[in-house]
Design an enzyme around this catalytic site. Structure first.
Site, PDB file in Angstrom:
ATOM      1  CE  LYS A  43      33.594 -17.183 -18.392  1.00 35.41           C
ATOM      2  NZ  LYS A  43      32.919 -17.319 -19.614  1.00 35.41           N
ATOM      3  CG  ASN A  44      32.626 -21.376 -18.825  1.00 40.25           C
ATOM      4  OD1 ASN A  44      32.196 -19.937 -19.281  1.00 40.25           O
ATOM      5  ND2 ASN A  44      33.683 -21.838 -19.663  1.00 40.25           N
ATOM      6  CB  CYS A  90      33.166 -14.354 -31.371  1.00 42.71           C
ATOM      7  SG  CYS A  90      34.262 -14.851 -30.015  1.00 42.71           S
ATOM      8  NE  ARG A 136      32.747 -18.899 -29.257  1.00 44.27           N
ATOM      9  CZ  ARG A 136      32.986 -18.922 -27.956  1.00 44.27           C
ATOM     10  NH1 ARG A 136      33.560 -17.885 -27.601  1.00 44.27           N
ATOM     11  NH2 ARG A 136      32.625 -19.787 -27.226  1.00 44.27           N
ATOM     12  CG  ASP A 185      25.709 -24.582 -36.685  1.00 42.29           C
ATOM     13  OD1 ASP A 185      26.542 -23.976 -35.971  1.00 42.29           O
ATOM     14  OD2 ASP A 185      25.947 -25.727 -37.349  1.00 42.29           O
ATOM     15  CG  LEU A 186      26.039 -27.942 -33.773  1.00 42.25           C
ATOM     16  CD1 LEU A 186      27.469 -28.089 -33.031  1.00 42.25           C
ATOM     17  CD2 LEU A 186      25.834 -28.893 -34.801  1.00 42.25           C
ATOM     18  CG  ASP A 239      37.749 -22.036 -22.155  1.00 42.87           C
ATOM     19  OD1 ASP A 239      37.823 -21.437 -23.109  1.00 42.87           O
ATOM     20  OD2 ASP A 239      36.735 -22.137 -21.364  1.00 42.87           O
ATOM     21  NE  ARG A 299      33.704 -11.933 -21.438  1.00 46.38           N
ATOM     22  CZ  ARG A 299      34.099 -13.024 -22.241  1.00 46.38           C
ATOM     23  NH1 ARG A 299      35.104 -12.517 -23.275  1.00 46.38           N
ATOM     24  NH2 ARG A 299      33.568 -13.941 -22.266  1.00 46.38           N
TER      25      ARG A 299
HETATM   26  C1  UD1 Z   1      31.780 -23.106 -24.194  1.00 47.88           C
HETATM   27  C2  UD1 Z   1      32.739 -22.072 -22.853  1.00 47.88           C
HETATM   28  C3  UD1 Z   1      33.626 -21.617 -23.446  1.00 47.88           C
HETATM   29  C4  UD1 Z   1      34.852 -22.879 -24.017  1.00 47.88           C
HETATM   30  C5  UD1 Z   1      33.933 -23.737 -24.991  1.00 47.88           C
HETATM   31  C6  UD1 Z   1      34.614 -24.793 -25.577  1.00 47.88           C
HETATM   32  C7  UD1 Z   1      30.593 -21.185 -21.631  1.00 47.88           C
HETATM   33  C8  UD1 Z   1      29.782 -19.789 -21.177  1.00 47.88           C
HETATM   34  N1  UD1 Z   1      31.511 -21.246 -22.608  1.00 47.88           N
HETATM   35  O1  UD1 Z   1      31.655 -22.160 -25.219  1.00 47.88           O
HETATM   36  O2  UD1 Z   1      34.540 -21.080 -22.615  1.00 47.88           O
HETATM   37  O3  UD1 Z   1      35.649 -22.245 -24.824  1.00 47.88           O
HETATM   38  O4  UD1 Z   1      32.714 -24.080 -24.526  1.00 47.88           O
HETATM   39  O5  UD1 Z   1      35.016 -25.668 -24.340  1.00 47.88           O
HETATM   40  O6  UD1 Z   1      30.496 -22.214 -21.217  1.00 47.88           O
HETATM   41  N2  UD1 Z   1      30.065 -24.823 -32.859  1.00 47.88           N
HETATM   42  C9  UD1 Z   1      29.483 -24.625 -33.894  1.00 47.88           C
HETATM   43  N3  UD1 Z   1      27.928 -24.700 -34.127  1.00 47.88           N
HETATM   44  C10 UD1 Z   1      27.243 -24.580 -32.972  1.00 47.88           C
HETATM   45  C11 UD1 Z   1      28.195 -24.201 -31.629  1.00 47.88           C
HETATM   46  C12 UD1 Z   1      29.320 -24.468 -31.550  1.00 47.88           C
HETATM   47  O7  UD1 Z   1      29.775 -25.192 -34.893  1.00 47.88           O
HETATM   48  O8  UD1 Z   1      26.033 -24.382 -32.910  1.00 47.88           O
HETATM   49  C13 UD1 Z   1      31.330 -24.798 -32.786  1.00 47.88           C
HETATM   50  C14 UD1 Z   1      32.192 -23.715 -32.246  1.00 47.88           C
HETATM   51  O9  UD1 Z   1      32.486 -22.777 -33.192  1.00 47.88           O
HETATM   52  C15 UD1 Z   1      33.559 -24.449 -31.590  1.00 47.88           C
HETATM   53  C16 UD1 Z   1      33.126 -25.752 -31.107  1.00 47.88           C
HETATM   54  O10 UD1 Z   1      31.683 -25.864 -31.733  1.00 47.88           O
HETATM   55  O11 UD1 Z   1      34.403 -24.497 -32.741  1.00 47.88           O
HETATM   56  C17 UD1 Z   1      32.649 -25.679 -29.493  1.00 47.88           C
HETATM   57  O12 UD1 Z   1      31.986 -24.667 -29.262  1.00 47.88           O
HETATM   58  P1  UD1 Z   1      30.979 -24.685 -27.995  1.00 47.88           P
HETATM   59  O13 UD1 Z   1      31.256 -25.927 -27.317  1.00 47.88           O
HETATM   60  O14 UD1 Z   1      29.650 -24.222 -28.578  1.00 47.88           O
HETATM   61  O15 UD1 Z   1      31.364 -23.584 -27.178  1.00 47.88           O
HETATM   62  P2  UD1 Z   1      30.635 -22.494 -26.168  1.00 47.88           P
HETATM   63  O16 UD1 Z   1      29.552 -23.521 -25.792  1.00 47.88           O
HETATM   64  O17 UD1 Z   1      29.903 -21.510 -26.991  1.00 47.88           O
END
Ligand code: UD1
Length: 419
Positions: A22-23, A115, A120, A123-124, A306, A398
């Site tokens: 899925k991811n 969420c 979530r 910003d990055l 996950d 999902r």
């Molecule tokens: C993806 C996966 C999700 C998995 C996660 C971590 C998909 C569709 N989803 O989610 O199943 O649980 O990776 O392996 O691929 N963060 C920030 N700022 C940002 C983005 C993220 O602070 O801009 C933080 C998040 O809150 C979290 C951490 O970084 O604590 C990792 O999140 P991230 O790797 O971005 O998760 P997703 O890519 O959304």
């Protein structure tokens, strides 16, 4: 809303085919926005998240066709505003931002709402787009990114909790059509990022280093259509390994990449299971006594967040005291309260679960709160005494293709009841 009833106490035996990831599939489908030519993606799992992504792509102007796991997308003309009604249902919709920005130099999506697994932020992602020259505006719940032109840059995607998977995907998809060279430092190393980079390279992108912490992207003028098969879902595979561990018996997973599951195999071996791998299969069986373990969910190649909930379900009935921390999503422990309703002895100490193993869980009505938490409850139900009733199972649909049918084919007794 459907419910799932799990009749506990049946061992699992046999083999099961693992679906496409899925991811991986979600950003790969979004990447088809980068070209006017058709892209053909195979091994796309049949999941509601995939359905949402295909609906968003249609709304953005793509022609989308789907037949038994193969999706064809042609994005001849696209609009750049993603529809709020669908975007709000799935956080991963945010990964249309990168390709739209890359191709059209602008994109608007609604901000992902609060969420259940913690707040979530994106910003990055936005920091990355800004480094490429985009202006970011947040207005009336929408985020708009806009750039007269995109220029390669050196960007660090390191955040408080490590890197970001979808953020790395998004910046990579915008940078493939930027002028010059982009270097992403502190990139996510997940296999799903590598799968996306492989697909983009098939489309004519020039990406090196995916799967390491530094990704280098040489911008190109345009991309073309391509064909790609999505990698196996390592989280679905891990979930079936834990299902077999919990229920007992010997189960073989087919069509997997064992290398992607090293961080899941190791703690399972430590806690008392034998795992045999071939090039594309994994077989799990009990190995005598079971032991408590310590686990900390970390970005890849660490133990995946996950899989954290499913392991908590297993450790709830493993003798001794196990300690589970989640360093990626420290608040991701909603399953603990539900497991406690089934008799588990777990105390939370900050973002650490201290699990005192008991001999058997008891069935209870429980509530699925998010995708992986609901999988954990199904697994807990496999071993519990009685019939576990899991409500709000749309969460599980999902991310797991026919999980009830697949588990039943291994000997479980799971019913889906229309409410
Ligand atoms: C993806 C996966 C999700 C998995 C996660 C971590 C998909 C569709 N989803 O989610 O199943 O649980 O990776 O392996 O691929 N963060 C920030 N700022 C940002 C983005 C993220 O602070 O801009 C933080 C998040 O809150 C979290 C951490 O970084 O604590 C990792 O999140 P991230 O790797 O971005 O998760 P997703 O890519 O959304």
């Amino acid at each position: 809303m459907d419910k799932i009833l799990v009749h506990g106490g049946r061992p699992l035996n046999g083999h099961v085919k693992i679906s496409g990831s899925k991811n991986s599939a979600l950003p790969i489908l979004a990447a088809a926005l980068l070209t006017k030519e058709p892209c053909i993606i195979s091994r796309v799992p049949d999941l509601s998240d995939i359905h949402y992504m295909l609906t968003i792509l249609s709304e953005l102007g793509c022609e989308v066709e789907r037949a038994s796991g193969v999706v064809t997308i042609k994005a001849e003309n696209v609009i750049t505003d993603a529809p709020y009604d669908i975007v709000r249902k799935m956080r991963a919709s945010v990964c249309v931002l990168g390709p739209l920005l890359g191709r059209e130099k602008e994109a608007t999506v609604s901000l992902p709402g609060g969420c259940i697994i913690g707040d979530r932020p994106i910003d990055l992602h936005l920091r990355g787009f800004e480094a490429l020259g985009a202006a970011v505006r947040v207005q009336s719940g929408n985020v708009k990114v806009l750039a007269p032109e995109l220029r390669g840059a050196t960007i660090s995607l390191r955040g408080k909790f490590g890197s970001t998977v979808l953020g790395t995907d998004n910046v990579m998809m915008a940078a493939v059509l930027a002028e010059g060279t982009t270097v992403i430092d502190d990139a996510a190393e997940e296999p799903e990022v590598v799968d996306l980079a492989n697909f983009l390279n098939k489309m004519g992108a020039k990406i090196e280093g995916a799967g390491t912490r530094r990704i280098i992207i040489e911008g190109v003028k345009e991309l073309h259509g391509a064909e790609h098969e999505v990698i196996p879902d390592r989280i679905e595979a891990g979930t079936f390994l834990v299902a077999a561990a919990i229920a007992g018996g010997e189960v073989t997973l087919r069509r997997v990449i064992p290398d992607h599951l090293k961080a899941v195999i190791l703690p399972l071996e430590q806690s008392g299971y034998k795992i045999h791998s071939t090039a594309d299969s994994l077989t799990i069986s009990p190995n005598g006594s079971r032991s408590a373990i310590q686990l900390d969910a970390q970005p890849y190649p660490g133990f995946p967040t996950d899989m954290q909930a499913q392991m908590c379900a297993l450790l709830a009935t493993t003798d001794g005291v196990s300690v589970v921390t989640d360093s990626v999503f420290p608040q991701r422990f909603m399953h603990v309260a539900e497991l406690k309703r089934m008799g588990a002895n777990i105390e939370m100490q900050g973002s650490t679960a201290v699990i005192h193993g008991i001999s058997r869980l008891e069935a209870a009505p429980v509530m699925a709160s998010d995708l992986r938490a609901s999988a954990a409850l199904v697994l807990a139900g496999l071993t519990a005494e009685g019939v576990t009733e899991i409500n709000r199972v749309y969460h599980i649909d999902r991310g797991y293709e026919s999980i009830d049918e697949k588990l039943n084919s291994l000997g479980a007794e799971i019913e889906r009841v229309k409410a």
